[in-house]
Design a protein around this motif. Structure first.
Motif, PDB file in Angstrom:
ATOM      1  N   TYR A   1       0.854  -1.191   0.000  1.00 22.15           N
ATOM      2  CA  TYR A   1       0.000   0.000   0.000  1.00 22.15           C
ATOM      3  C   TYR A   1       0.889   1.240   0.000  1.00 22.15           C
ATOM      4  O   TYR A   1       1.126   1.847   1.050  1.00 22.15           O
ATOM      5  CB  TYR A   1      -0.908   0.012   1.234  1.00 22.15           C
ATOM      6  CG  TYR A   1      -1.727  -1.239   1.400  1.00 22.15           C
ATOM      7  CD1 TYR A   1      -2.866  -1.466   0.639  1.00 22.15           C
ATOM      8  CD2 TYR A   1      -1.344  -2.222   2.330  1.00 22.15           C
ATOM      9  CE1 TYR A   1      -3.607  -2.626   0.793  1.00 22.15           C
ATOM     10  CE2 TYR A   1      -2.085  -3.379   2.484  1.00 22.15           C
ATOM     11  CZ  TYR A   1      -3.223  -3.572   1.716  1.00 22.15           C
ATOM     12  OH  TYR A   1      -3.949  -4.709   1.873  1.00 22.15           O
TER      13      TYR A   1
ATOM     14  N   THR B   1       0.028   7.677  -0.368  1.00 19.51           N
ATOM     15  CA  THR B   1      -0.600   8.547  -1.357  1.00 19.51           C
ATOM     16  C   THR B   1      -0.959   9.884  -0.730  1.00 19.51           C
ATOM     17  O   THR B   1      -1.050  10.012   0.494  1.00 19.51           O
ATOM     18  CB  THR B   1      -1.882   7.913  -1.932  1.00 19.51           C
ATOM     19  OG1 THR B   1      -2.792   7.648  -0.851  1.00 19.51           O
ATOM     20  CG2 THR B   1      -1.570   6.618  -2.661  1.00 19.51           C
ATOM     21  N   CYS B   2      -1.179  10.865  -1.563  1.00 21.89           N
ATOM     22  CA  CYS B   2      -1.561  12.213  -1.131  1.00 21.89           C
ATOM     23  C   CYS B   2      -2.904  12.155  -0.417  1.00 21.89           C
ATOM     24  O   CYS B   2      -3.849  11.515  -0.889  1.00 21.89           O
ATOM     25  CB  CYS B   2      -1.633  13.125  -2.351  1.00 21.89           C
ATOM     26  SG  CYS B   2      -2.304  14.772  -2.014  1.00 21.89           S
TER      27      CYS B   2
ATOM     28  N   CYS C   1      -5.525  14.069  -3.084  1.00 19.79           N
ATOM     29  CA  CYS C   1      -5.845  13.577  -4.436  1.00 19.79           C
ATOM     30  C   CYS C   1      -5.467  12.123  -4.671  1.00 19.79           C
ATOM     31  O   CYS C   1      -5.720  11.584  -5.752  1.00 19.79           O
ATOM     32  CB  CYS C   1      -5.184  14.462  -5.485  1.00 19.79           C
ATOM     33  SG  CYS C   1      -3.384  14.235  -5.588  1.00 19.79           S
ATOM     34  N   GLN C   2      -4.826  11.478  -3.688  1.00 19.98           N
ATOM     35  CA  GLN C   2      -4.407  10.078  -3.776  1.00 19.98           C
ATOM     36  C   GLN C   2      -3.272   9.823  -4.775  1.00 19.98           C
ATOM     37  O   GLN C   2      -3.013   8.676  -5.154  1.00 19.98           O
ATOM     38  CB  GLN C   2      -5.579   9.149  -4.115  1.00 19.98           C
ATOM     39  CG  GLN C   2      -6.488   8.841  -2.920  1.00 19.98           C
ATOM     40  CD  GLN C   2      -7.320  10.037  -2.509  1.00 19.98           C
ATOM     41  OE1 GLN C   2      -8.111  10.534  -3.308  1.00 19.98           O
ATOM     42  NE2 GLN C   2      -7.160  10.497  -1.288  1.00 19.98           N
ATOM     43  N   ALA C   3      -2.592  10.868  -5.238  1.00 15.78           N
ATOM     44  CA  ALA C   3      -1.397  10.672  -6.059  1.00 15.78           C
ATOM     45  C   ALA C   3      -0.272  10.121  -5.178  1.00 15.78           C
ATOM     46  O   ALA C   3      -0.276  10.286  -3.958  1.00 15.78           O
ATOM     47  CB  ALA C   3      -0.970  11.993  -6.693  1.00 15.78           C
ATOM     48  N   ALA C   4       0.695   9.454  -5.808  1.00 16.86           N
ATOM     49  CA  ALA C   4       1.799   8.842  -5.056  1.00 16.86           C
ATOM     50  C   ALA C   4       2.631   9.907  -4.344  1.00 16.86           C
ATOM     51  O   ALA C   4       2.889  10.984  -4.891  1.00 16.86           O
ATOM     52  CB  ALA C   4       2.678   8.042  -5.999  1.00 16.86           C
ATOM     53  N   THR C   5       3.047   9.597  -3.110  1.00 18.49           N
ATOM     54  CA  THR C   5       3.913  10.484  -2.339  1.00 18.49           C
ATOM     55  C   THR C   5       5.044   9.667  -1.730  1.00 18.49           C
ATOM     56  O   THR C   5       4.976   8.440  -1.661  1.00 18.49           O
ATOM     57  CB  THR C   5       3.137  11.199  -1.209  1.00 18.49           C
ATOM     58  OG1 THR C   5       2.557  10.205  -0.344  1.00 18.49           O
ATOM     59  CG2 THR C   5       2.036  12.093  -1.766  1.00 18.49           C
TER      60      THR C   5
ATOM     61  N   CYS D   1       0.841  15.847  -1.967  1.00 19.77           N
ATOM     62  CA  CYS D   1       1.722  15.880  -3.129  1.00 19.77           C
ATOM     63  C   CYS D   1       2.065  17.332  -3.443  1.00 19.77           C
ATOM     64  O   CYS D   1       1.456  18.266  -2.882  1.00 19.77           O
ATOM     65  CB  CYS D   1       1.054  15.213  -4.329  1.00 19.77           C
ATOM     66  SG  CYS D   1      -0.372  16.116  -4.973  1.00 19.77           S
TER      67      CYS D   1
END
Length: 260
Positions: A32, A35-36, A39-43, A50
């Motif tokens: 898992y 994520t941000c 916005c759930q973008a990868a971090t 993000c």
């Protein structure tokens, strides 16, 4: 003096436990990935924003009004009060917030409040701890703005309480949610003018009789998710001061800068 004979095995065991925890975290990170929170973008780290969402936050930093915490457009090089604070001083001493209530900040508050995203309280509360550092230095106790019991039953949790717990853990200032109660079932504040909000909140808060001894002489930090006109903060602060608090400061995650 030499260490006890069994100290070395204990140290080895502790190192093994730490290694196991790190391995578990690494494995979870692979399954898992973080994520941000907006916005759930990868971090790179969990419970963060993000770069794009971070740029959508309008952080409130000095220069700002020393009472209301509202930002000034120009830095005049000294602490100042805004015209609003002079014309209509708040009941509380000082208010601080992380960011203006728009863009990413308003999205995060809405998700915490209405989408049951309780994990957001960890990230938002951490930002509040940093933004309210000067208030926390002076605080004896943290008090979340309470919900009426019927609204708490309908919503299932109090977002101010979730934020206050995180701020308390981060700052080591104790949190006492039972120093203030919401005794009047008010209508929703959304869409009301400042005057209507003040009327709506008359008599809404009270310090319970059994809590007055714990409140006496305490410097209170009142925590909420959003500061709008300040009507709720004023009503809650007034009740706390009448109940025996020495002073009240206010800390929120976001605040409306343009008065509604």
């Amino acid at each position: 003096m030499s260490e006890p004979i069994d100290a070395e095995p204990i140290k080895i065991r502790d190192r093994l436990h730490r290694g196991a925890r790190e391995a578990c975290r690494s494995a979870l990170g692979l399954l898992y990935p973080p994520t941000c929170i907006a916005c759930q973008a990868a971090t790179g780290e969990p419970y963060t924003l993000c770069a794009a969402c971070w740029s959508g936050m309008r952080f409130i930093e000095r220069p700002y009004c020393e009472r209301l915490g509202t930002p000034f457009a120009v830095d005049l090089g000294q602490p100042l009060l805004s015209p609003a604070a002079i014309a209509d001083p708040p009941v509380f001493q000082r208010a601080r917030a992380v960011a203006e209530y728009d863009g990413t900040a308003s999205l995060l508050v809405h998700r915490l409040k209405y989408n049951d995203r309780l994990e957001l309280a960890r990230a938002l509360g951490g930002m509040m701890t940093r933004a309210g550092a000067e208030l926390l230095v002076d605080a004896d106790v943290i008090v979340p703005v309470p919900l009426h019991r019927w609204r708490l039953w309908w919503r299932r949790f109090n977002q101010a309480m979730a934020l206050a717990k995180t701020v308390s853990v981060d700052s080591k200032v104790p949190c006492d949610p039972f120093l203030l109660a919401r005794v009047k079932r008010t209508r929703r504040q959304v869409g009301l003018t400042k005057a209507q909000r003040q009327e709506n909140l008359q008599g809404a808060f009270r310090v319970p009789v059994e809590a007055k001894a714990r409140l006496q002489g305490k410097r209170v930090l009142l925590v909420d998710d959003v500061l709008t006109t300040g009507s709720t903060a004023n009503a809650a602060s007034r009740a706390l001061l009448r109940g025996g608090a020495a002073s009240v400061d206010v800390l929120a995650f976001a605040r409306v800068v343009k008065e509604l």
